[in-house]
Design a protein around this motif. Structure first.
Motif, mmCIF file in Angstrom:
data_model
loop_
_atom_site.group_PDB
_atom_site.id
_atom_site.type_symbol
_atom_site.label_atom_id
_atom_site.label_comp_id
_atom_site.label_asym_id
_atom_site.label_seq_id
_atom_site.Cartn_x
_atom_site.Cartn_y
_atom_site.Cartn_z
ATOM 1 N N ALA A 4 -55.458 4.009 1.126
ATOM 2 C CA ALA A 4 -54.682 3.042 0.824
ATOM 3 C C ALA A 4 -53.313 2.980 0.465
ATOM 4 C CB ALA A 4 -55.395 2.335 -0.402
ATOM 5 N N GLN A 5 -52.773 4.212 -0.062
ATOM 6 C CA GLN A 5 -51.387 4.228 -0.262
ATOM 7 C C GLN A 5 -50.860 4.821 0.942
ATOM 8 O OE1 GLN A 5 -53.798 5.128 -2.965
ATOM 9 N NE2 GLN A 5 -52.838 3.280 -3.298
ATOM 10 N N GLY A 6 -51.594 5.619 2.086
ATOM 11 C CA GLY A 6 -50.896 5.647 3.226
ATOM 12 C C GLY A 6 -50.669 4.295 3.772
ATOM 13 N N VAL A 7 -51.497 3.338 4.021
ATOM 14 C CA VAL A 7 -51.147 2.113 4.631
ATOM 15 C C VAL A 7 -50.170 1.251 3.901
ATOM 16 C CG1 VAL A 7 -52.379 -0.069 5.006
ATOM 17 C CG2 VAL A 7 -53.763 1.914 5.357
ATOM 18 N N VAL A 61 -53.705 11.868 22.721
ATOM 19 C CA VAL A 61 -54.129 11.345 21.519
ATOM 20 C C VAL A 61 -53.622 11.919 20.294
ATOM 21 C CG1 VAL A 61 -56.394 10.735 22.585
ATOM 22 C CG2 VAL A 61 -56.457 12.902 21.293
ATOM 23 N N GLU A 62 -53.724 11.031 19.152
ATOM 24 C CA GLU A 62 -52.941 11.593 17.935
ATOM 25 C C GLU A 62 -54.051 11.356 16.728
ATOM 26 O OE1 GLU A 62 -49.186 10.308 17.296
ATOM 27 O OE2 GLU A 62 -49.809 8.330 17.051
ATOM 28 N N GLN A 87 -58.478 5.165 17.165
ATOM 29 C CA GLN A 87 -57.126 4.522 17.024
ATOM 30 C C GLN A 87 -56.356 4.721 18.177
ATOM 31 O OE1 GLN A 87 -58.809 5.535 14.230
ATOM 32 N NE2 GLN A 87 -58.892 3.791 13.026
ATOM 33 N N ASN A 88 -56.474 5.558 19.044
ATOM 34 C CA ASN A 88 -56.036 5.699 20.271
ATOM 35 C C ASN A 88 -56.533 4.595 21.371
ATOM 36 O OD1 ASN A 88 -54.113 8.224 20.008
ATOM 37 N ND2 ASN A 88 -56.033 8.578 19.159
ATOM 38 N N ARG A 89 -55.922 3.300 21.296
ATOM 39 C CA ARG A 89 -56.409 2.105 21.882
ATOM 40 C C ARG A 89 -56.589 2.400 23.348
ATOM 41 N NH1 ARG A 89 -58.396 -1.655 17.914
ATOM 42 N NH2 ARG A 89 -57.099 -0.911 15.807
ATOM 43 N N ALA A 142 -49.965 1.018 16.636
ATOM 44 C CA ALA A 142 -48.766 0.947 15.816
ATOM 45 C C ALA A 142 -48.198 -0.574 16.005
ATOM 46 C CB ALA A 142 -47.519 1.737 16.394
ATOM 47 N N GLU A 143 -48.470 -1.384 17.192
ATOM 48 C CA GLU A 143 -48.332 -2.670 17.452
ATOM 49 C C GLU A 143 -49.315 -3.565 16.647
ATOM 50 O OE1 GLU A 143 -46.503 -2.529 21.914
ATOM 51 O OE2 GLU A 143 -48.710 -2.691 21.523
ATOM 52 N N ARG A 144 -50.521 -3.023 16.731
ATOM 53 C CA ARG A 144 -51.717 -3.812 15.855
ATOM 54 C C ARG A 144 -51.205 -3.950 14.325
ATOM 55 N NH1 ARG A 144 -56.965 -4.801 17.690
ATOM 56 N NH2 ARG A 144 -56.914 -4.533 19.869
ATOM 57 N N ARG A 145 -50.835 -2.856 13.791
ATOM 58 C CA ARG A 145 -50.590 -2.332 12.531
ATOM 59 C C ARG A 145 -49.473 -3.546 11.837
ATOM 60 N NH1 ARG A 145 -53.157 1.761 9.869
ATOM 61 N NH2 ARG A 145 -54.337 3.308 10.962
ATOM 62 N N GLU A 146 -48.484 -3.376 12.855
ATOM 63 C CA GLU A 146 -47.307 -3.865 12.398
ATOM 64 C C GLU A 146 -47.621 -5.725 12.196
ATOM 65 O OE1 GLU A 146 -43.884 -3.654 11.442
ATOM 66 O OE2 GLU A 146 -44.851 -1.730 10.659
ATOM 67 N N LYS A 147 -48.317 -6.095 13.250
ATOM 68 C CA LYS A 147 -48.692 -7.561 13.331
ATOM 69 C C LYS A 147 -49.569 -7.847 12.051
ATOM 70 C CE LYS A 147 -48.645 -8.327 18.301
ATOM 71 N NZ LYS A 147 -48.886 -8.465 19.495
#
Length: 504
Positions: A60-63, A394-395, A440-442, A469-474
């Motif tokens: 949660a704190q990472g997010v 992938v990462e 998560q590597n979509r 990253a795009e999904r998270r930002e949205k």
């Protein structure tokens, strides 16, 4: 202690929405020009996050750090408890393993020792940021635990900060939970509560209004927001949220792929599953019995906080035999602990994982795993080696005890460091890796699922794929917009100390 402005979100219960509201507020303050950071003194979670320097904190704190536009640090969650056996948790302090402790011993002997670590983290954050969004844990009104609670009102006292109290209306009894929590607080603690937030509301708000008037008149505390239930798309934190993921995993009439996720009793980092649920044409089921397994296209063995005990559970339930008895037209993927289970033997000479010195694995990959006392926690990236996926870099991250040695199977990927990881069977049907976050590597995930479709004689899905990253930002932007619509932010700023304090 250095003075810092802070706002603390506490809840009337676990899973009231504290983590999500803190995430949304972090993004709002960032959008408003505030130099803000998240903080949670002590978290209990099996869904963890690896910082850039290899520290382990609550996910949660990472997010929340991502929502602030920051790299997460161990100071944002100085104490992490990871349950691993009955009444025993791994205690992680400033990102590193500290001890495995029984709950009573931790509360009575070690809480006084780790509290200074919390103060150190607050001091460091206070020199770097103008505002902390602070998350509580569970409820501040657990009267049997309050004398050793270092996640709620004691932290509010240390920070001398106001508290917003959030309640989950979906559970029912929202007014009783808010009033009852206040009644169980000490007078000085009650004085810190400056507002209520009612979360996960469904229906017509006007039907709730008379209750809100009563609540404000009864307590003298304003309701700062009634927040409608919202499909936010942000990683859930832990086991209670896993129930909502299971509800989300309903049968889909349009599904052309069936995925069975084995729900271990000690399942960890279950957010590895979320990207699969978000793919079109995929049905994801959580399975905990042999009868429920069926004949899926993909079986996923996720991570485990206690690999040996969960492997023994797999045998006890008959799931191990059911998996081995399938007709070979399916694919099996093991992540971290699930990867270790796919091998031939798991050795534990120092009893790191359990009381068993060695146990037999499923024997689907030619691997031997030896558990070691030192935990590996690292972010990693590399290139997949199987020809079908060789175009993909992938990462992700690793969190595991133990070293796994391959025999005849080929490795699954090669990290940028040159180190090989994982294994894949000769027929390509069994895959294992230590890399959490693989799905998560979509772009890889879409190709992987299309590979399964082609094996079934089904046409692959076409079209562009958004990055993680795009999904998270949205998702962060949508959540912030949602809270701006339903929370009285002007009053929140007043409670903190005024908008002018923060904006450059």
């Amino acid at each position: 202690m250095t003075l810092i402005h802070a706002l603390m979100i506490q809840g009337t219960s676990s899973d009231a929405g504290k983590s999500l509201l803190c995430t949304g507020l972090c993004r709002i303050f960032k959008e408003d020009g505030v130099h803000v950071a998240p903080f949670k003194s002590q978290n209990m979670a099996l869904n963890s996050y690896i910082t850039s320097d290899g520290g382990e904190i609550g996910r949660a704190q990472g997010v929340q750090a991502e929502a602030c536009g920051l790299e997460a640090t161990v100071d944002m969650n100085p104490i992490l408890l990871k349950p691993k056996a009955e009444m025993i948790s791994e205690v992680i302090v400033h990102g590193k393993h500290f001890a495995d402790l029984e709950a009573f011993s931790y509360r009575e002997e070690y809480v006084p020792k780790v509290l200074p670590k919390v103060a150190e983290s607050i001091e460091r954050l206070a020199t770097q940021f103008d505002l902390l969004v602070v998350e509580g844990a569970g409820s501040p009104a657990e009267i049997n635990l309050k004398d050793r609670d270092i996640a709620n009102m004691r932290i509010a006292d240390m920070l001398d900060c106001p508290v917003l109290l959030v309640a989950d209306i979906e559970r029912g009894g929202v007014f009783a939970s808010l009033v009852g929590t206040l009644e169980l607080l000490e007078p000085h603690e009650r004085a810190r509560v400056k507002g209520f937030l009612i979360n996960k509301f469904r229906g017509r708000k006007e039907l709730l209004d008379s209750g809100l008037v009563w609540l404000e008149e009864r307590t003298g505390i304003p309701v700062l927001g009634v927040i409608p239930h919202f499909d936010h798309g942000i990683d859930p934190e832990d086991s209670l949220a896993l129930d909502s993921l299971r509800l989300k995993a309903r049968d889909r009439a349009d599904a052309d792929l069936d995925i069975a996720v084995i729900k271990f009793p000690r399942i960890s980092n279950f957010t590895d599953v979320v990207p699969l649920q978000e793919e079109s044409g995929v049905n994801v089921r959580f399975v905990s019995s042999a009868r429920a397994l069926g004949k899926p296209d993909l079986i996923l063995l996720p991570g485990s906080k206690n690999t040996v005990e969960d492997l023994l559970w797999l045998r006890h339930t008959g799931l191990a035999d059911a998996i081995l008895a399938l007709d070979g037209k399916h694919t099996i993927v093991g992540l971290c602990g699930g990867f270790q289970m796919l091998g031939e033997t798991l050795y534990d000479p120092d009893r790191v994982e359990s009381v068993h010195e060695h146990v037999s694995g499923l024997g689907l990959l030619t691997l031997e795993t030896t558990f070691l006392a030192e935990k590996k926690t690292i972010r990693n990236r590399g290139r997949l080696l199987p020809q079908a996926f060789s175009a993909h870099e992938v990462e992700g991250y690793e969190i595991h005890l133990g070293r796994t040695d391959r025999k005849s199977d080929a490795p699954f990927l090669q990290f940028d460091s040159g180190e090989f990881d994982g294994a894949i069977s000769k027929d390509g049907r069994v895959i294992g890796t230590y890399l959490h976050g693989l799905f998560q590597n979509r772009a890889f995930t879409r190709d992987f699922l299309n590979h399964l479709r082609v094996q079934k004689g089904i046409a692959p899905l076409l079209g562009d794929v958004e990055t993680e990253a795009e999904r998270r930002e949205k998702s962060y932007a949508r959540l912030a917009a949602h809270l701006r619509q339903h929370v009285d932010l002007e009053r929140v700023y007043e409670i903190i100390g005024g908008r002018h304090v923060y904006v450059d």
